[in-house]
Design a protein around this motif. Sequence first.
Motif, PDB file in Angstrom:
ATOM      1  N   GLU A 140      51.869 -23.961  63.660  1.00 62.56           N
ATOM      2  CA  GLU A 140      52.175 -22.673  64.301  1.00 62.56           C
ATOM      3  C   GLU A 140      53.030 -22.875  65.547  1.00 62.56           C
ATOM      4  O   GLU A 140      53.900 -22.061  65.853  1.00 62.56           O
ATOM      5  CB  GLU A 140      50.879 -21.939  64.644  1.00 62.56           C
ATOM      6  N   ARG A 159      46.876 -14.561  64.793  1.00 66.93           N
ATOM      7  CA  ARG A 159      46.644 -16.003  64.754  1.00 66.93           C
ATOM      8  C   ARG A 159      46.087 -16.495  66.083  1.00 66.93           C
ATOM      9  O   ARG A 159      45.124 -17.253  66.143  1.00 66.93           O
ATOM     10  CB  ARG A 159      47.958 -16.724  64.464  1.00 66.93           C
ATOM     11  N   ALA A 160      46.734 -16.023  67.170  1.00 65.98           N
ATOM     12  CA  ALA A 160      46.300 -16.452  68.502  1.00 65.98           C
ATOM     13  C   ALA A 160      44.870 -15.986  68.741  1.00 65.98           C
ATOM     14  O   ALA A 160      44.047 -16.716  69.300  1.00 65.98           O
ATOM     15  CB  ALA A 160      47.231 -15.891  69.563  1.00 65.98           C
ATOM     16  N   ASN A 180      44.725 -32.783  81.141  1.00 64.20           N
ATOM     17  CA  ASN A 180      45.008 -31.375  80.878  1.00 64.20           C
ATOM     18  C   ASN A 180      45.667 -30.699  82.053  1.00 64.20           C
ATOM     19  O   ASN A 180      46.326 -29.681  81.915  1.00 64.20           O
ATOM     20  CB  ASN A 180      43.724 -30.632  80.512  1.00 64.20           C
ATOM     21  N   GLU A 224      60.048 -17.875  64.551  1.00 66.82           N
ATOM     22  CA  GLU A 224      59.498 -16.512  64.551  1.00 66.82           C
ATOM     23  C   GLU A 224      60.154 -15.680  65.634  1.00 66.82           C
ATOM     24  O   GLU A 224      60.451 -14.506  65.443  1.00 66.82           O
ATOM     25  CB  GLU A 224      57.988 -16.560  64.760  1.00 66.82           C
ATOM     26  N   LEU A 225      60.376 -16.302  66.783  1.00 68.59           N
ATOM     27  CA  LEU A 225      60.964 -15.548  67.893  1.00 68.59           C
ATOM     28  C   LEU A 225      62.416 -15.167  67.596  1.00 68.59           C
ATOM     29  O   LEU A 225      62.937 -14.220  68.175  1.00 68.59           O
ATOM     30  CB  LEU A 225      60.873 -16.354  69.195  1.00 68.59           C
ATOM     31  N   PHE A 239      51.247 -12.719  64.536  1.00 67.26           N
ATOM     32  CA  PHE A 239      51.315 -13.731  65.585  1.00 67.26           C
ATOM     33  C   PHE A 239      50.110 -13.600  66.523  1.00 67.26           C
ATOM     34  O   PHE A 239      49.399 -14.566  66.816  1.00 67.26           O
ATOM     35  CB  PHE A 239      52.633 -13.550  66.338  1.00 67.26           C
ATOM     36  N   VAL A 243      55.908 -20.525  78.379  1.00 65.72           N
ATOM     37  CA  VAL A 243      56.473 -21.313  77.268  1.00 65.72           C
ATOM     38  C   VAL A 243      57.150 -20.387  76.264  1.00 65.72           C
ATOM     39  O   VAL A 243      58.278 -20.636  75.824  1.00 65.72           O
ATOM     40  CB  VAL A 243      55.363 -22.139  76.572  1.00 65.72           C
ATOM     41  N   LEU A 244      56.454 -19.316  75.925  1.00 69.03           N
ATOM     42  CA  LEU A 244      57.015 -18.369  74.952  1.00 69.03           C
ATOM     43  C   LEU A 244      58.365 -17.851  75.422  1.00 69.03           C
ATOM     44  O   LEU A 244      59.302 -17.717  74.648  1.00 69.03           O
ATOM     45  CB  LEU A 244      56.065 -17.190  74.747  1.00 69.03           C
ATOM     46  N   GLN A 274      55.229  -8.846  62.380  1.00 74.33           N
ATOM     47  CA  GLN A 274      55.257 -10.255  62.778  1.00 74.33           C
ATOM     48  C   GLN A 274      54.429 -10.467  64.044  1.00 74.33           C
ATOM     49  O   GLN A 274      53.665 -11.425  64.158  1.00 74.33           O
ATOM     50  CB  GLN A 274      56.703 -10.695  63.051  1.00 74.33           C
ATOM     51  N   LEU A 329      51.336 -24.522  72.833  1.00 70.81           N
ATOM     52  CA  LEU A 329      50.386 -23.431  73.109  1.00 70.81           C
ATOM     53  C   LEU A 329      49.006 -23.821  72.596  1.00 70.81           C
ATOM     54  O   LEU A 329      48.839 -24.125  71.422  1.00 70.81           O
ATOM     55  CB  LEU A 329      50.835 -22.141  72.429  1.00 70.81           C
ATOM     56  N   PRO A 330      48.016 -23.819  73.486  1.00 71.38           N
ATOM     57  CA  PRO A 330      46.697 -24.310  73.087  1.00 71.38           C
ATOM     58  C   PRO A 330      46.055 -23.445  72.003  1.00 71.38           C
ATOM     59  O   PRO A 330      45.226 -23.921  71.251  1.00 71.38           O
ATOM     60  CB  PRO A 330      45.887 -24.255  74.381  1.00 71.38           C
ATOM     61  N   GLY A 331      46.448 -22.203  71.917  1.00 68.26           N
ATOM     62  CA  GLY A 331      45.812 -21.320  70.934  1.00 68.26           C
ATOM     63  C   GLY A 331      46.315 -21.539  69.520  1.00 68.26           C
ATOM     64  O   GLY A 331      45.722 -21.042  68.568  1.00 68.26           O
ATOM     65  N   LEU A 332      47.429 -22.247  69.363  1.00 65.06           N
ATOM     66  CA  LEU A 332      48.034 -22.376  68.033  1.00 65.06           C
ATOM     67  C   LEU A 332      47.956 -23.822  67.545  1.00 65.06           C
ATOM     68  O   LEU A 332      47.968 -24.746  68.350  1.00 65.06           O
ATOM     69  CB  LEU A 332      49.513 -21.955  68.096  1.00 65.06           C
ATOM     70  N   ALA A 353      51.113 -20.121  78.777  1.00 63.74           N
ATOM     71  CA  ALA A 353      51.565 -19.839  77.417  1.00 63.74           C
ATOM     72  C   ALA A 353      52.707 -18.836  77.438  1.00 63.74           C
ATOM     73  O   ALA A 353      53.682 -18.974  76.692  1.00 63.74           O
ATOM     74  CB  ALA A 353      50.407 -19.302  76.599  1.00 63.74           C
ATOM     75  N   ARG A 407      42.323 -18.120  67.118  1.00 64.46           N
ATOM     76  CA  ARG A 407      42.135 -19.340  67.918  1.00 64.46           C
ATOM     77  C   ARG A 407      41.329 -19.034  69.176  1.00 64.46           C
ATOM     78  O   ARG A 407      40.464 -19.805  69.563  1.00 64.46           O
ATOM     79  CB  ARG A 407      43.488 -19.934  68.335  1.00 64.46           C
TER      80      ARG A 407
END
Lengths: 240, 830
Positions: A122, B12-13, B828, A129-130, B9, B293-294, B5, A115-118, B290, B16
């Motif tokens: 992280e 944090r994102a 990318n 965490e999940l 989470f 992926v999550l 949490q 994930l580019p944001g983390l 994203a 960024r």
Amino acid sequence: MNNSTQSADSAAAQPLADTPVLSGSQIEKSISGPSGLLTILHSLDIAVDNSEAIAIVGPSGSGKSTLLGILAGLDTPTSGSVHMLGENLNDLDEDQRARLRAGKVGFVFQSFQLLPGLNALENVMLPLELSNTPDASDRAMTMLDQVGLADRATHQPLQLSGGEQQRVAVARAFVSNPALLFADEPTGNLDSGTGHKISDLMFSLREQLGSALVLVTHDETLAMRCDRRLRMGDGKLTSV
Amino acid sequence: MNFPQQLRFAGRAFKRDVKAGELRVLALALIIAVASVTAVGFFTDRIGRAMERQAADILAADLLATSGLALPESIATRAIELGLDTARHTRFPSVVVNQDDESQLVAVKAVTSGYPLRGALKLTTLDAPTEPAPLDTPALGTVWIDVQLKNILAIDQGDTLTLGAKDFIVERLIQYEPDRGENVFEIAPRVMLNMDDLEASQLLGPGSRARFTFLMAGEVSPIDSMKDWLESNVASEVRVQSVRDGSPQLQRALTRAQRFLGLASVVTVLLAGAAIALAVRQFSLHQADASAVLRTLGATRTEVVIWLVLRLAMIVVLASVIGIVVGWFAQLVLAKLLQTWFSMVLPAPGIWAPVIGTLTALIAVAGFGLMPVLRAGRVAVMRVLQRDYSGLDTSVVMTTLIGVIATYFVVLLQSRDWLLSAIVVAGVVAMLGVFALFGRIIIKAVRAVAGARYRLSVAGLQRRAGSSVVQLAAFAMGIMALLLIAIVRVDVLEAWERDIPPDAPNVFVVNIQPDQVDGFKQRLDNQNIKVAGVFPMVRARLAAHNGEATLADEQNERQQRRARREYNLTYSNDLPIAGEIVEGEWWATDGTAEPGWSIEEEWAAHRGYAIGDTLTFKIAGVDVTAPIMSFRKVDWESFQVNFFVVGSPATLVDMPATFVSSFKIDSDFSTTTGGWAREFPGIAALDIGAIMNRVKTLMDRASLAVEYVFLFTVLAGICVLLAAVQSSQGERIRESALLRALGASHHQIKHAVVAEFAILGAIAGLLAAFFATVVAWALSRFVFELPYEFNGWLWIIGVLGGAVGISIAGYFATRRVLTTPPVVALRNTA
């Protein structure tokens, strides 16, 4: 959280030793294309035992990634069934399948998919965490150390080289001690030297943790490192 | 994941996101939206209040209670309870005598200290009529007089005037009396004295024809309570007047100014909303990978959606705080600029502006972001393995519907008008639809005619057909707003200013006796003063409607008082200037017309009169009955002599009449009119130039305020352009990397990018010019009620400005396209 997800959790927590960790029977996948219905997968059967590593090889466009997606519960077959960690994926909806994967199934992708944001740490913490695992940060740090990137913990994905990104992805895949790991061309975007290092790392961690592995690749050398090899062609699997 | 949490989470994102500039455009759009809504809100609030105060000058108070009988003490008690500032004046006709025993009928006004509560008297000494010589209240034993009386009785500084039983020393000349305009036809010259001298002069006995007025001023809310209290608690012969019931000219100026400011803020919000919609859509598209992926790693759709929503909520909070601070400072600067133009400290703003600003941001993000975020949450997980799985729900119906509802509420927050908001939103939707439809057609047409040189650019447009049309609509909307501001605003404001024609009369002369008419006309001619006409004026009371006495008709005493009111009628062969017939017909102009009335349309509508009804006026004891033959629209802003009721000559020619005239003089009022009073005894010349100047000043200030407020609209418009350009940046970077890998030169790509934006800009400019014309026409016609003139520049500036502006903006916004090394871009993409 609903009941069936809970049952999925409990079943996965104690996988039965004598049942395969992953099995698919009569898997068929068709999509509608410009010239009518196109069948990509023809009545496939597959079983992966605990701690077993299998490689699926085949040319581009043969349907390897489609099969991987179906086995991992990312996609659904047109017909047939997949059992993962003792659960029939046909009985689960998308969210329940996601819950089933959380913390128990790892992934390594060709394009890394960090994930580019983390930052690196992280990203590695994510599966923990999940799955609500305590000490996520410490465990992720230990794992980063194991892949040799402890000093890069706070780096953003774009600040890392391709090989480093893939090492973070490997750390993320193994951090939750998964019963099952899916890898889709894990060395496909890397030069051969880096690719070797990544595959060494991946296989050594797998042996150490005893995770089953489903590896999709067209790299025969990499496939040779697995316990079994299956070749994909014309929508069918044959043992090599 | 539990909520804390998830919050960590998302936090944090978000950190960024902020660092990586992921939310830069969204944040910018939100900050501009909040800042402009807040600043416009604060600003219009303060200016609105200030303008009401200016209008209050005309009453010399915020609220008046006037009666022909002494006012009950309870009014003063209540006003003091409510913390209002108060004053009184009493007006009555009387006669003054000078040292040479010459007498003159005057309009006396006895005032208490504090008068006027709003506005100010302009006083000079009689020796130096150009040097201001302010005083608070006439001292005991002194009077202040106006120019008219000074001329009639040839009074000098310090002369004595006898008023009733008492002598007074003339101490000041009244150059301007703020509330004199309230009753322009109070024809007698003014004498002002201290209320405490009133008793000593023994002027007011039982049965005197005096008007007692209680003046009040204060904050809006106690004034409103006082008004309510007056209307329900005091005897109905007390007339209550507030700022809003002021003179029609000022009222219309004020209403228009508020409409302008309202329009400015609605347009700002619409533009900012469009920028937010584009940016939030972009954010969601970026988050699709994203979120896939999550979900592969085990997150549920709900968790992914919450993760995205929390990040958006954080940006809303952050942008709102920054926006409110920026908005506050912006309005401070603006208020300071305008402070010098307003002759008062601007009233403090209310607390609603920041609340509305934050709500606007929240509704816009929720409305435009909800569906894209849900879609990003539902993206096909297979995307992690195969990119061609877009999995994004392509149905736009729901997205559009929710977006439209959000737009409606955002506009509603600004306009506070359900119907107007619906019309605005329907208009915007129709406009965007047309932009999209015609955009697609024009892009195709351009492709067909484009030569090889531009093929790459036009191909780019068509390849990105979807996003090109979105961009085109956004550009067109932005350009349209800018065109409206740059050109139409000027047109509308000019038309507004033209509303007071340069030759509008600034002098009214009343009470000209029939035998003086010819002599007076001659006198004006000698002085080179052009007169539009000298009109007969007949004083009358309305006695009956269709044969039924109107007094019995009226339900309450207030209406009865209105019915007892004296009207000024006129008669004429020709339709009076500044009037047009809206119903019925004007009578024969050759003097053969039968008796009949022509009535001002609003006056008639208010009373429910119809063509053919008969009206009876009592004139000098005689009942005059005639049918209503026409309704007239009267342009009260023309400052010409106007009448509610006009009769055909046959109706009124035998009735006792005086004559009235109005004209414009360029020289000094008192010099020009100096000898008239002695030459034509009884006539009164009134200087309404001062009142007209106030209306003009008010308009100037209002248009200045509007121009400043439109600055925010321009910012929002630029933000839309930025968001639209940004929305295709990623795609462009990948494409140009590919082209460069294939051997395209830096120059070729730059050329292609600039040309593509120029074509897009020109098409957008064309569509924008068309809609700006339609909108400007509609605004002039229906909202501001002003004539509209077609402006050809709109089209030229639209197309050229669009092409040049958008290509420059596009070039700067996509510089990264050219500076990103192809290998980075391609890696990318993989």
